[in-house]
Design an enzyme around this catalytic site. Structure first.
Site, mmCIF file in Angstrom:
data_model
loop_
_atom_site.group_PDB
_atom_site.id
_atom_site.type_symbol
_atom_site.label_atom_id
_atom_site.label_comp_id
_atom_site.label_asym_id
_atom_site.label_seq_id
_atom_site.Cartn_x
_atom_site.Cartn_y
_atom_site.Cartn_z
ATOM 1 N N GLU A 112 -49.230 40.169 -4.097
ATOM 2 C CA GLU A 112 -48.329 40.281 -5.241
ATOM 3 C C GLU A 112 -47.280 41.313 -4.885
ATOM 4 O O GLU A 112 -47.599 42.422 -4.466
ATOM 5 C CB GLU A 112 -49.086 40.764 -6.488
ATOM 6 C CG GLU A 112 -49.876 39.670 -7.184
ATOM 7 C CD GLU A 112 -50.608 40.198 -8.417
ATOM 8 O OE1 GLU A 112 -51.479 39.491 -8.910
ATOM 9 O OE2 GLU A 112 -50.314 41.332 -8.859
ATOM 10 N N ASP A 143 -46.337 48.753 -17.580
ATOM 11 C CA ASP A 143 -46.934 49.450 -16.442
ATOM 12 C C ASP A 143 -47.181 50.912 -16.748
ATOM 13 O O ASP A 143 -46.456 51.531 -17.519
ATOM 14 C CB ASP A 143 -46.011 49.348 -15.220
ATOM 15 C CG ASP A 143 -46.081 47.969 -14.584
ATOM 16 O OD1 ASP A 143 -47.190 47.582 -14.176
ATOM 17 O OD2 ASP A 143 -45.048 47.277 -14.523
#
Lengths: 403, 273
Positions: free
Chosen positions: B49, B60
């Site tokens: 990823e 995040d």
């Protein structure tokens, strides 16, 4: 462009105003947002919810706020007859509390037990901390480190009200970063937490429900103007960051074609510089904080920092309904600089004995330009959406005065 | 079969779970990242990823946010992210690459142009955090048409009623976010994760990868027992910051952890298909 039958039918069932709006959130939040929409729809249809809203708006907030004829300002400018919609007289000193009452009543209906919010100028933070105190719920307010510095009185107010103020140190350390951090908190504590968003932006249904809760401003103003002058106003003026006070005043008038509507963005140090917060004038459509709207961004889609002397307008985006009203041309979006707002701030204090917040000082700066060009029978309403107590230290600094 | 499908089929045949590694494109700088990327498969990454840096990564935690800001400060952009993939593909045509991030940089690049360039570069899948099924028209449907998997996140708030909505138009694999929170959040209990994965598996045949809170070999092995793959991101990205502080090679410091994770995941035998 063909005229629409109504400018008040949005958003559609997916939360879109034209191509703007939507629900651009992480999957963790999606079930909650759908649940919020369901509860809001039910609340709107429930007379008990309206009765409770009315009770708190009247007896706690102090509504209706007056529609005040600003006679000395009118004489000074020598043109349009100027009225101030005095939402700065509300409990907590700004229009923000209208929406907070609505959202905390929703939070209670949904069984949520913890409140979070983001704040820029601190007005929404104070309003949220206020209703959280009133309803006995714990409350965390996210605020950019830079905003904390320039809005100390409001930070102290929030703490007095029992809220925890968390300084946000990431990014530009202002409103957009506070919103990122609030979203992070929400995604982590989704089971018990209600996020009271302060502006008419974010994922659907927030832009709609903030607008609906703020529309009390325009509904009252319409009735008050008809009572005082026997007719509708000719024009409306409001400042715009995310745009909650503006949409609140404008929305009930959108389908009155003879009412001209002006919204004033913060031009900071000037639109020709990089230090402004004018997302409509200088931004392009993109996706941030749950909705598609005009954003200040670079060509790679990275969000750029906004600037305004007014912390409440210092945001690189704008509510999606405004983005749409801009594109369809119903509202005229203009801007005022920091120094124009400072001038207006001082003029209003001296002429009317009202110290306005720096945010509506932007609206007033445009009124100062516009009113002299209009006939004396032109009726103008400016949304005086906040008072300037919180800004006096900042204004003193900007004017080079040592306190 | 796509690279992702081939890879998960091979893992099934081998009777083990996969290791999915996340790093941010251009972190700490383009050349170091390119070098790291090239060595990830040999260190044991089964799927890569690659984070597309964004100024406002609201799902995040601080570590991955910092990684994105490091990359942006060193000139990363969507163009340089795609170049990393293109260069990687010159020597590796088997390891699947999934781009992960937020919609705005893609929207600014232009959806059609992005999909065309990503496909040409050798991108196999997309994870776009702020595009739930309700916004499938934006990118998911066009991506699937362009032959790129759109990999969705399922979370602890995704109940049985919502799961079919999440699974619709999802292909390649499903990413189960094991805790409600941002990246780098605390770890979930593997027993609870196992139950959730079992529930998801009642609704779909596609592989389920599990992420959030996996920081070491022990945790990766526990997840490998109950899922088709374990995803590690924050712990790897933190190694880059740590290496910079200690003035050692960030790429090697990351690879060291990838080897440990890979050994742990490979140590868990599963019934071969």
């Amino acid at each position: 462009m063909t005229a629409l039958n109504s400018y008040r039918s949005g958003p559609d069932e997916k939360g879109h105003f034209g191509k703007f709006g939507g629900r651009f959130v992480a999957e963790t939040l999606m079930p909650l947002i759908l649940d919020l929409e369901k509860h809001y729809t039910a609340a709107k249809a429930d007379p008990a919810f309206k009765a409770e809203m009315d009770y708190f708006l009247n007896d706690y907030v102090g509504r209706p706020s007056p529609l005040y004829y600003a006679e000395r300002m009118t004489d000074h400018l020598g043109g349009a007859k100027i009225y101030f919609k005095r939402d700065e007289l509300n409990h907590t000193g700004a229009h923000k509390i209208n929406n907070c009452i609505g959202q905390i009543l929703l939070a209670k209906r949904m069984g949520k037990t913890r409140i979070i919010a983001e704040t820029g100028a601190g007005q929404h933070g104070v309003a949220t901390a206020t209703v959280a105190a009133r309803f006995g719920l714990p409350c965390v307010i996210y605020m950019g480190e830079i905003d904390i510095e320039r809005q100390q009185p409001n930070v102290f107010r929030m703490k007095l009200l029992g809220a925890e103020v968390r300084a946000v140190k990431s990014g530009s350390r202002t409103l957009k970063d506070a919103m990122n951090e609030a979203l992070r908190d929400w995604v982590t504590n989704v089971h018990d937490t209600f996020y009271i968003i302060g502006t008419a932006a974010g994922p659907h249904p927030y832009p709609m429900l903030v607008r609906d809760f703020q529309s009390i401003i325009g509904l009252e103003a319409k009735e008050q103007m008809i009572r005082k002058e026997g007719r509708l106003p000719d024009s409306l003026v409001a400042c715009i960051g995310g745009g909650s006070n503006a949409i609140g005043l404008f929305h009930p008038f959108l389908d009155d074609p003879d009412v001209k509507i002006h919204a004033v963005e913060a031009a900071g140090e000037g639109l020709e510089t990089e230090k402004h917060a004018a997302s409509l004038a200088k931004g392009v459509p993109g996706v941030l904080h749950g909705n598609r709207t005009y954003l200040l961004q670079d060509e790679d889609g990275q969000i750029t920092e906004a600037h305004s002397i007014s912390a409440g307008l210092d945001y690189p985006g704008i509510g999606p309904e405004h983005a749409w009203l801009h594109d369809v041309g119903r509202v005229n979006y203009v801007s005022a600089t920091d120094s124009e707002a400072l001038e207006a701030f001082q003029l209003c204090s001296r002429l009317e004995g009202i110290i306005p917040a720096l945010e509506p000082s932007h609206a007033l700066a445009y009124v100062i330009k516009l009113a002299p060009t209009l006939p004396k029978d032109h009726l103008m309403i400016m949304n005086l959406c906040g008072r300037g107590d919180k800004d006096v230290f900042n204004v003193a600094r900007a004017l080079g005065v040592e306190l | 079969m796509s690279r992702i499908e081939k890879r998960f089929a091979a893992l099934k045949t081998a009777g083990r779970a996969g290791l999915v590694t996340f790093i941010t494109a251009g972190d700490p700088d383009h050349d170091t990242c390119a070098r790291l990327l090239a060595q990830l498969p040999a260190a044991g990454a089964d799927v890569i990823e690659l984070g597309m840096p964004f100024s406002d990564p609201m799902a995040d935690g601080p570590s991955i946010e910092a990684a994105g800001l490091r990359a942006l400060a060193n000139g990363a952009s969507m163009k340089t992210t795609l170049k990393l993939v293109r260069d990687f593909r010159k020597q590796d045509d088997n390891t699947p690459i999934v781009l992960m991030g937020y919609f705005n940089p893609i929207s600014a690049y232009g959806v059609d142009r992005f999909l065309a360039d990503a496909k040409t570069a050798g991108v196999d899948g997309l994870i776009v955090v702020d595009l739930p099924p309700e916004e499938d028209d934006e990118l998911c449907i066009p991506a699937v048409k362009a032959g790129i998997h759109f990999i969705r996140l399922a979370t602890p708030t995704t109940d049985a009623a919502r799961l079919p909505t999440v699974l619709q138009n999802t292909s390649g694999f499903l990413y189960y976010v094991s805790v409600a929170g941002t990246t780098g959040a605390a770890a979930a209990d593997p027993v609870a994760v196992g139950k959730s994965v079992a529930l998801i598996k009642q609704h779909t045949k596609i592989p389920v990868a599990v992420g959030f809170g996996i920081r070491d070999g022990q945790r990766a092995a526990a997840i490998a027992k109950v899922a088709d793959a374990a995803v590690v991101g924050t712990a790897l990205v933190e190694r880059i910051a740590e290496a910079q502080m200690r003035k050692i090679d960030p790429a090697e410091h990351v690879l060291e952890l990838v080897r440990e994770l890979s050994a742990a995941v490979r140590g868990v035998a599963k019934a071969a298909a």
